[in-house]
Design an enzyme around this catalytic site. Structure first.
Site, mmCIF file in Angstrom:
data_model
loop_
_atom_site.group_PDB
_atom_site.id
_atom_site.type_symbol
_atom_site.label_atom_id
_atom_site.label_comp_id
_atom_site.label_asym_id
_atom_site.label_seq_id
_atom_site.Cartn_x
_atom_site.Cartn_y
_atom_site.Cartn_z
ATOM 1 N N GLU A 1 0.834 -1.205 0.000
ATOM 2 C CA GLU A 1 0.000 0.000 0.000
ATOM 3 C C GLU A 1 0.870 1.257 0.000
ATOM 4 O O GLU A 1 0.405 2.341 0.296
ATOM 5 C CB GLU A 1 -0.933 0.010 1.204
ATOM 6 C CG GLU A 1 -2.021 -1.045 1.144
ATOM 7 C CD GLU A 1 -3.107 -0.854 2.185
ATOM 8 O OE1 GLU A 1 -2.932 -0.006 3.088
ATOM 9 O OE2 GLU A 1 -4.146 -1.544 2.101
ATOM 10 N N THR B 1 0.729 2.719 10.629
ATOM 11 C CA THR B 1 0.723 2.386 9.199
ATOM 12 C C THR B 1 0.911 3.634 8.346
ATOM 13 O O THR B 1 1.143 3.535 7.144
ATOM 14 C CB THR B 1 -0.605 1.708 8.811
ATOM 15 O OG1 THR B 1 -1.692 2.578 9.155
ATOM 16 C CG2 THR B 1 -0.782 0.391 9.559
ATOM 17 N N THR C 1 -5.353 8.530 14.054
ATOM 18 C CA THR C 1 -4.757 9.545 13.165
ATOM 19 C C THR C 1 -3.917 8.867 12.097
ATOM 20 O O THR C 1 -2.752 9.191 11.901
ATOM 21 C CB THR C 1 -3.901 10.513 13.994
ATOM 22 O OG1 THR C 1 -3.045 9.745 14.869
ATOM 23 C CG2 THR C 1 -4.762 11.421 14.855
ATOM 24 N N ASN D 1 -12.795 7.103 13.471
ATOM 25 C CA ASN D 1 -14.045 6.817 14.167
ATOM 26 C C ASN D 1 -13.909 6.857 15.684
ATOM 27 O O ASN D 1 -12.845 6.591 16.231
ATOM 28 C CB ASN D 1 -14.553 5.436 13.763
ATOM 29 C CG ASN D 1 -13.566 4.335 14.144
ATOM 30 O OD1 ASN D 1 -12.644 4.047 13.371
ATOM 31 N ND2 ASN D 1 -13.722 3.713 15.305
ATOM 32 N N ASP E 1 -18.654 3.895 11.421
ATOM 33 C CA ASP E 1 -17.224 3.741 11.102
ATOM 34 C C ASP E 1 -16.810 4.631 9.935
ATOM 35 O O ASP E 1 -15.981 4.262 9.110
ATOM 36 C CB ASP E 1 -16.877 2.280 10.798
ATOM 37 C CG ASP E 1 -15.367 2.037 10.732
ATOM 38 O OD1 ASP E 1 -14.622 2.753 11.424
ATOM 39 O OD2 ASP E 1 -14.935 1.149 9.974
ATOM 40 N N ASN F 1 -12.377 6.421 0.601
ATOM 41 C CA ASN F 1 -11.628 6.000 1.770
ATOM 42 C C ASN F 1 -10.279 6.701 1.750
ATOM 43 O O ASN F 1 -10.181 7.836 1.297
ATOM 44 C CB ASN F 1 -11.524 4.479 1.822
ATOM 45 C CG ASN F 1 -11.441 3.942 3.238
ATOM 46 O OD1 ASN F 1 -10.394 3.982 3.858
ATOM 47 N ND2 ASN F 1 -12.563 3.450 3.763
ATOM 48 N N TRP F 2 -9.225 6.007 2.178
ATOM 49 C CA TRP F 2 -7.935 6.672 2.362
ATOM 50 C C TRP F 2 -7.159 6.839 1.057
ATOM 51 O O TRP F 2 -6.152 7.546 1.019
ATOM 52 C CB TRP F 2 -7.077 5.907 3.375
ATOM 53 C CG TRP F 2 -6.650 4.543 2.910
ATOM 54 C CD1 TRP F 2 -7.318 3.381 3.091
ATOM 55 C CD2 TRP F 2 -5.465 4.216 2.181
ATOM 56 N NE1 TRP F 2 -6.627 2.337 2.520
ATOM 57 C CE2 TRP F 2 -5.482 2.821 1.965
ATOM 58 C CE3 TRP F 2 -4.377 4.953 1.697
ATOM 59 C CZ2 TRP F 2 -4.460 2.157 1.281
ATOM 60 C CZ3 TRP F 2 -3.369 4.290 1.015
ATOM 61 C CH2 TRP F 2 -3.414 2.906 0.815
#
Length: 783
Positions: A331, A425, A490, A509, A552, A638-639
């Site tokens: 990722e 991460t 975070t 969340n 979430d 999402n991210w």
């Protein structure tokens, strides 16, 4: 052979021994012949007779090992194998048998645990860093040069070997196996003569650590001349210039160095590297580099490079690929600085690669010191670079600084306890002289925070709690003691405005995810954006996207800093496509909402109050029976990286348009384990997925390109030439026309993609890089 002195309990304890465990058979003479027999049966085919090495495997007879020289590290490497190499796992060997092999390898180097070395180590240290000038080429725990080998663990070498190396270095070099023993002198096409030590080489490329202290990478076909030097670059007259006593003192000093001492490396003053804070601040002026996780401080994830266009993108071809095998998919978003690519691999791995060829410069690998059996998200999304330092986080929640020139560790700071559910991460962010890092673990009942650390020493400078405690602003928004397990992680890199000197960071969340009843209130600062003073960590303002969330819907998405003219006035904006399905435009000077507009279907928000607070539609929270609410738990996005084109004012984002049934259930908190407070289940209708182009001035969707299969991780990259790169979950790397969404090109990588593309250039050639599966690819147009 049986060893009565070793109890069964002792041997079984080795199964989960950390890498610093001592060999329990170190003083058992019978272990060496037993290990020799086992070596012949299991290891000799690759590593050669007497462990002298072969073309299939390196020599193991010197006492120095590339992947760790401690007893426990050798044990683990034999037992588990070494990922990404030809070294297999010998998991079926008995524990005692592995230790026997370790004993045999130790015997070959001549190092004895009871070796007594005469000499004065203190005098030897003064000579090493003084009159003998050893530190011009060699370092010990961060102090010294980097041309020669690191001598921080020289105690693993026999004293006689060290002394002979000082007395006649070329003789020792000549006795090594193979031709690659001395330096190499090359003459370039321009007539420049460069001498150095071979760092890496293949059939087409030669990489040298130059005696000038610089890294040099050559296309071998362009070299006018090349000479292999069979004499060592070490001075040949040490035996004449220094007395026997002085030489023995140097040996005694080197033998006193058993490990790389991070208490010393953290204090070492390594040379300033080429990447300064000012360069990062002005990253937009260096489109040939990719200097931060987002490419710049503003979170645009956009490239000004213009070689690849809508008319030639069909000619794009793979220039190199690097395998990074492990137990998950990649990722990572790489960083590129002046031709060197720094990237995370599998968790605990960092690579430095030549960005033109993909050739490895160095690799760092750190096993987890603790493993939470319930950890999730086994990924690392990237690194940060400043000067000659590379920073990254680990799954066991440590922050580490590496020497960018060598990959050797400089300091390690424990940020949190992974056994409580914390992990790192996120790619850290450099702001001035600080490295900012957040934490993951929102599903594990953590209490979130954001930290800043000193880049030189790793000491914490400030700490901001994203779940306020007693006496802190916002504490009253939590019912009872629910704040103690409040989440608000975070886990995605923030943005920074140097002109306003403001750090922007988003939060995730509240915990437990689905049970809002036990934490009645807004639950600050969950699902929010925080504007902080980067010097002190003090809050300037905040905006909460989803109060008291029970779906979430983390707000851990890119925070895009844009400057636009609104109603005839220049405004400093913060843009975000939030997981809750709404596109937000805020004034980033004060956090005021200018407008919000859904970009996918959503059924929880009826609009906004004058102060920007959302008008939450009744009966849209989670219940024991379950409620169907749009969007899904994965969210509208999402991210994964969006991309913002400041010229057109368009934001390109990967989306998912669908609903989910949200169910509230009672969860009992257990440290380190998941603490969801419920679950979500599909409705039976598959979400619509794809890429949308959003006009950031109006929130209108200008076009929609649909995918067959969605991804919560594969992002997009827009270019100044109107090309939009993205990837799909099924492994297609694609290029679209940014103006219309029209498909232009595609390439099947063969693996699921969970990363975002970047762009950089070397010598005027533009590259597109992206990780897919366990492989990092770089593509360019034909020469």
């Amino acid at each position: 052979m049986l060893y009565p002195a070793l109890t069964l309990a002792l041997l079984l304890a080795q199964e989960h021994t950390p890498q610093n465990e001592k060999n329990p058979l170190a003083n058992d003479a019978a272990a060496i012949p037993a290990g020799r027999r086992l070596y012949g049966q299991a290891c000799q085919a690759c590593h050669g007779g007497n462990a002298a090495g072969s073309e299939r495997g390196p020599a193991l007879s010197t006492g120095a090992f590339k992947h760790g020289s401690k007893d426990g590290e050798l044990f683990l490497n034999i037992r588990n194998g070494i990922t990404g190499t030809k070294m297999p796992a010998f998991a079926k060997l008995e524990i005692a048998q592995v230790w026997q092999i370790v004993s045999y390898l130790r015997s070959l180097s001549g190092v004895k645990s009871t070796e007594v070395v005469p000499g004065n180590p203190k005098n030897g240290e003064a000579l090493f860093f003084g009159k003998a000038a050893c530190a011009n080429c060699h370092e010990v725990s961060g102090r010294g040069g980097i041309v020669g080998p690191d001598l921080s663990t020289a105690a693993s070498l026999p004293a006689d070997t060290i002394l002979k190396k000082l007395q006649d270095p070329s003789d020792v070099a000549r006795k090594r196996r193979g031709p690659r023993v001395g330096s190499i002198t090359v003459t370039t096409a321009e007539g420049k003569v460069i001498e150095g030590l071979r760092r890496n080489e293949d059939s087409f490329t030669l990489m040298l650590s130059g005696l000038d202290g610089q890294l040099h990478v050559f296309d071998k076909a362009t070299l006018k001349d090349r000479k292999e030097n069979l004499t060592s670059i070490m001075p040949a007259d040490f035996a004449k210039r220094f007395s026997a006593t002085e030489l023995q003192d140097i040996v005694a000093y080197l033998k006193s160095n058993e490990v790389r001492d991070l208490t010393k490396t953290s204090q070492a003053r390594i040379p300033d590297g080429p990447l300064t804070y000012d360069r990062i601040r002005n990253a937009a002026n260096e489109p040939q580099n990719w200097l931060t996780y987002w490419g710049d401080y503003a979170g645009h994830h956009f490239t000004k490079l213009d070689q690849i266009t809508t008319s030639n993108v069909k000619q794009l071809q793979t220039r190199w690929s690097v395998q990074m095998p492990g137990d998950s998919i990649l990722e990572t978003t790489p960083i590129v600085v002046d031709g060197v690519m720094y990237t995370a691999g599998m968790p605990g791995q960092v690579f430095a690669l030549d960005a033109r060829t993909g050739m490895q410069i160095w690799k760092y690998q750190r096993p987890q010191k603790k493993v939470n059996a319930f950890e999730s998200n086994r990924y690392n999304r990237g690194v940060a670079v400043l000067g000659n330092r590379v920073f990254f986080g680990t799954l066991d929640a440590a922050l580490i600084a590496l020497d960018a020139r060598t990959g050797r560790p400089l300091w390690e700071t424990q940020v949190a306890d992974t056994m409580e559910g914390y992990s790192i991460t996120v790619a850290p962010l450099i702001v001035k002289d600080k490295v900012i890092v957040g934490v993951a673990g929102g599903e594990h009942g953590i209490r979130g925070f954001l930290d800043a650390y000193d880049i030189q020493t790793g000491k914490r400078i400030w700490h901001f709690n994203t779940v306020p405690g007693p006496g802190e602003f916002g504490h009253e928004t939590w019912k009872g003691d629910s704040w103690k397990l409040g989440g608000a992680p975070t886990w995605l890199t923030g943005s920074y405005d140097p002109d306003l000197d403001t750090l922007y960071w988003s939060t995730g969340n509240p915990g437990p995810d689905m049970d809002a009843e036990i934490r009645k209130g807004d639950n600050l600062f969950s699902c929010s954006v925080l504007a902080l003073n980067p010097n002190t960590g003090k809050r300037k303002w905040h905006y909460q996207f989803t109060p008291n969330d029970s779906h979430d819907w983390d707000a851990n998405q890119d925070l895009i800093l844009a400057d636009q003219v609104i109603d005839g006035k220049p405004r400093k904006l913060l843009l975000q496509t939030n997981r809750n399905g709404i596109f937000y435009v805020l004034d980033r000077t004060n956090g005021k909402l200018l407008f919000g507009k859904p970009y996918v279907r959503q059924t929880w928000n009826a609009g906004f109050e004058p102060d920007g607070r959302p008008k939450v539609i009744p009966n849209t929270d989670s219940t024991p029976e379950g409620r169907i609410v749009y969007p899904t738990l994965v969210g509208g996005t999402n991210w994964q990286s969006p991309s913002y084109d400041a010229t057109s004012g368009r934001l390109f984002v990967v989306y998912a348009d669908g609903a989910e049934r949200y169910i509230r259930e009672k969860s009992n908190y257990e440290p380190g384990k998941a603490y969801w407070g419920g679950r979500s289940v599909p409705t039976g209708e598959a979400p619509k997925v794809g890429i949308k182009a959003i006009d950031t001035k109006t929130g209108d969707v200008k076009w929609d390109y649909k995918f067959a299969q969605g991804s919560l991780a594969a992002g997009v990259l827009a270019t100044s030439t109107g090309v939009l790169f993205s990837a799909t979950a099924e492994g297609n790397l694609i290029a679209l026309e940014a103006a219309t969404g029209k498909p232009l090109w595609r390439m099947q990588t063969g693996s699921s993609t969970a990363a975002s593309p970047i762009s950089y250039s070397i010598n005027g050639k533009q590259y597109i890089a992206i990780a897919s599966g366990m492989v990092l690819y770089s593509l360019a147009l034909p020469d």
